[in-house]
Design a protein around this motif. Structure first.
Motif, PDB file in Angstrom:
ATOM      1  N   GLN A 176       1.915  -7.666  31.926  1.00  0.00           N
ATOM      2  CA  GLN A 176       2.510  -8.781  32.682  1.00  0.00           C
ATOM      3  C   GLN A 176       4.002  -8.542  32.897  1.00  0.00           C
ATOM      4  O   GLN A 176       4.540  -8.856  33.945  1.00  0.00           O
ATOM      5  N   SER A 177       4.664  -7.958  31.878  1.00  0.00           N
ATOM      6  CA  SER A 177       6.105  -7.742  31.997  1.00  0.00           C
ATOM      7  C   SER A 177       6.403  -6.696  33.067  1.00  0.00           C
ATOM      8  O   SER A 177       7.522  -6.619  33.560  1.00  0.00           O
TER       9      SER A 177
ATOM     10  N   ARG B  46      12.298 -12.795  25.330  1.00  0.00           N
ATOM     11  CA  ARG B  46      11.089 -13.120  26.108  1.00  0.00           C
ATOM     12  C   ARG B  46      11.399 -14.165  27.173  1.00  0.00           C
ATOM     13  O   ARG B  46      10.849 -14.132  28.270  1.00  0.00           O
ATOM     14  N   LEU B  47      12.307 -15.097  26.841  1.00  0.00           N
ATOM     15  CA  LEU B  47      12.697 -16.106  27.828  1.00  0.00           C
ATOM     16  C   LEU B  47      13.460 -15.444  28.979  1.00  0.00           C
ATOM     17  O   LEU B  47      13.230 -15.744  30.152  1.00  0.00           O
ATOM     18  N   ILE B  48      14.359 -14.520  28.629  1.00  0.00           N
ATOM     19  CA  ILE B  48      15.169 -13.862  29.657  1.00  0.00           C
ATOM     20  C   ILE B  48      14.283 -13.107  30.637  1.00  0.00           C
ATOM     21  O   ILE B  48      14.503 -13.111  31.845  1.00  0.00           O
ATOM     22  N   GLY B  49      13.233 -12.461  30.124  1.00  0.00           N
ATOM     23  CA  GLY B  49      12.388 -11.655  30.995  1.00  0.00           C
ATOM     24  C   GLY B  49      11.266 -12.433  31.643  1.00  0.00           C
ATOM     25  O   GLY B  49      10.452 -11.857  32.362  1.00  0.00           O
ATOM     26  N   GLY B  50      11.178 -13.747  31.376  1.00  0.00           N
ATOM     27  CA  GLY B  50      10.161 -14.557  32.027  1.00  0.00           C
ATOM     28  C   GLY B  50       8.776 -14.432  31.404  1.00  0.00           C
ATOM     29  O   GLY B  50       7.786 -14.764  32.041  1.00  0.00           O
ATOM     30  N   LEU B  51       8.698 -13.966  30.180  1.00  0.00           N
ATOM     31  CA  LEU B  51       7.390 -13.946  29.517  1.00  0.00           C
ATOM     32  C   LEU B  51       7.091 -15.269  28.838  1.00  0.00           C
ATOM     33  O   LEU B  51       5.972 -15.536  28.439  1.00  0.00           O
ATOM     34  N   THR B  74      12.777  -5.269  32.851  1.00  0.00           N
ATOM     35  CA  THR B  74      11.781  -4.384  32.240  1.00  0.00           C
ATOM     36  C   THR B  74      11.974  -4.284  30.740  1.00  0.00           C
ATOM     37  O   THR B  74      13.079  -4.056  30.258  1.00  0.00           O
ATOM     38  N   TYR B  75      10.849  -4.466  30.013  1.00  0.00           N
ATOM     39  CA  TYR B  75      10.902  -4.473  28.554  1.00  0.00           C
ATOM     40  C   TYR B  75      10.616  -3.112  27.941  1.00  0.00           C
ATOM     41  O   TYR B  75       9.847  -2.315  28.479  1.00  0.00           O
TER      42      TYR B  75
END
Lengths: 272, 255
Positions: A176-177, B46-51, B74-75
């Motif tokens: 998803q990421s 996770r909040l910053i990346g929209g997860l 991108t993580y």
């Protein structure tokens, strides 16, 4: 640690080994050896009269019956319809089972709706439904295929949604990421992740399929291994009865071998 | 591309993880978030990346991502998150397949990032055959493949032994020197923050708030362990963290 000064040197011995065990290792010869020993024992027993020919047939006679069955063409006549039923029925049951299992694993509503139904179907002895299936699908191939399909369907569903449930969620978050599409996630992460569980479910399903095949053929067929075994049994022809049993065993071994091949081929990535 | 975190609060059930959190992530620099375990730094990432969705507040991105960028945020994950059923190159290709690049385009990107992470010889290896450090390099290669505007690194080196960690830190410095990228780097390791961060943000224990912001002026390539200036920075960070770490530790054992 330092030895206290002045103490006489203590006796030295090796630390005893306590580890090992609890790790199955391949022993290729053991399986065939058990068969050879058992058959040899039966052959010896029936030849010497230690085992009466009324209780067990002589293994060599069973083998001769098999050879004769092969030469007369009767083997193909019985085996081919059986294989066809097995292939068709389990193909229908397993593909439907995988589809429903994946749907249960992916959609909460489907899970809530179908899991109780599957749980209700699973323990029903499918053979008991054969008369009903004869009415629904006809006395010929239809009812037999349907019986095998239903029998393989439920274990496949359970194995599949269990496999989907066990797919590593961190891999899905990762996908998803990277903005992978839903369909990509299902195809590239969920399905391969569930595959090991689906394949081990297949082992169970195929064994059930063989049992149901014989049962269906015993209840209503002129040709097929089940019919052959039933006829031999009612004539008390032990050689032919056991020849049929041997064929069924070989069928089981063959199906399990097929699954092993598929596992080797499709799961090469797994740590060994 | 810059990021801004505005008055973000977040909670898991009764546990308040973040309260009124504000943060600026400047472009082209590595921002390290450091704090005691359970302080909400990974949640913030996770909040910053929209997860995840914050309970209140918002995350803003300023400016357009550069052209050619396939996945702006991108993580890189702590546990690598590689698909065990795909080879090294297959794992990199996974994140390119949905973009319609064509076989040749994908080939070019895959070859390029594997060369940059020195993995070209391992393109066909399975993840299970690789050491932890190599696996994380595959994950870094995968992240580079989408030419991200911002890299979000979630304790990327925490699962590795300290020697491997040192080597990978050098790799990350090299990658940044060649093409400076924007990064948010979450860690609980002071040495990593002092080695890689242009700016180090020390978080308080739960609910996470900013306790201190330390800017490190010295260039990434000139930082070494016996650098006196860097030692002063580390001491300052440690003083800021120490109290929080002790308090957090007592909380955990008292629970």
């Amino acid at each position: 640690m330092r030895e206290p000064a002045g103490e006489p040197e203590a006796e030295t011995r090796e630390v005893p080994f306590r580890g090992g065990g609890f790790a199955p290792r391949p022993r290729r010869w053991a399986g065939p050896l058990v068969f050879v020993l058992l058959i040899g024992l039966l052959e010896w027993g029936t030849r010497t009269g230690f085992i009466s020919s009324l209780t067990l047939p002589r293994p060599s006679a069973v083998f001769a019956t098999l050879v004769q069955l092969w030469q007369s063409g009767a083997l193909a006549e019985h085996l081919l319809p059986s294989l066809q039923r097995l292939a068709l029925g389990s193909l229908m049951g397993i593909s439907a089972g995988i589809a429903v299992g994946v749907a249960i694993g992916l959609f909460s509503l489907v899970r809530a709706g179908l899991v109780p139904l599957v749980a209700a179907l699973f323990p029903v002895p499918k053979i008991a439904l054969l008369p009903l299936f004869v009415i629904w699908f006809g006395i010929d191939e239809g009812s037999k295929n349907a019986l095998i399909a239903l029998g393989t369907f439920t274990p496949t569903v359970v194995a599949t949604y269990g496999g989907v449930d066990n797919v590593d969620r961190t891999l899905i978050r990762m996908a998803q990421s990277f903005d992978l599409s839903w369909w990509s996630i299902v195809r590239k992460i969920v399905l391969p992740g569930a595959l090991p569980a689906i394949l081990s479910g297949l082992r169970v399903s195929l064994a059930i399929a063989i049992i149901l095949l014989v049962a269906a053929e015993m209840l209503g067929a002129n040709r097929g291994i089940g019919a052959y075994v039933l006829e031999a049994g009612s004539l008390y022809d032990l050689e032919r009865l056991f020849a049929g049993v041997v064929i069924l065993s070989l069928l089981g071994i063959a199906s399990s071998w097929l699954v092993s091949r598929a596992e080797k081929l499709l799961l090469a990535w797994r740590p060994r | 591309m810059r990021l801004r975190v505005e008055r973000v609060s977040h909670r898991y059930g009764p546990t308040e993880v973040l309260r009124d959190f504000d943060l600026d992530v400047p472009a082209g620099r590595i921002t390290c978030l450091i704090g005691p375990s359970g302080c909400g730094k990974s949640t913030l990432l996770r909040l910053i990346g929209g997860l995840e969705k914050p309970a209140s507040g918002r995350i803003l991105q300023a400016g357009e991502p550069p052209s050619g960028c396939l996945n702006p945020l991108t993580y890189v994950f702590q546990d690598f998150a590689l698909l065990p059923w795909r080879t090294v190159e297959g794992n990199v290709r996974l994140v390119l397949e949905d973009h319609g690049l064509g076989a040749a385009g994908m080939r070019r990107i895959v070859d390029d990032v594997l060369a940059r992470t020195r993995l070209s010889d391992f393109a066909r290896a399975w993840p299970r055959q690789l050491s932890g450090g190599m696996r994380q390099r595959v994950a870094i290669a995968r992240a580079l493949a989408v030419s991200p505007a911002v890299m979000l690194l979630d304790e990327p080196l925490s699962a590795l032994d300290s020697q491997t960690r040192a080597l990978l830190m050098d790799d990350l410095v090299d990658l940044w020197l060649r093409t400076p990228f924007t990064a948010v780097y979450v860690t609980h390791n002071l040495a990593e923050a002092a080695r890689l961060g242009h700016r180090v943000v020390v978080l308080s224990r739960r609910p996470g708030r900013i306790r201190e912001i330390v800017d490190i002026e010295s260039a990434l390539q000139s930082r070494s362990d016996d650098d006196a200036g860097l030692k002063a920075v580390r001491d300052r960070l440690w003083r800021a963290m120490r109290e929080e770490a002790m308090a957090a530790d007592r909380e955990l054992t008292g629970a």
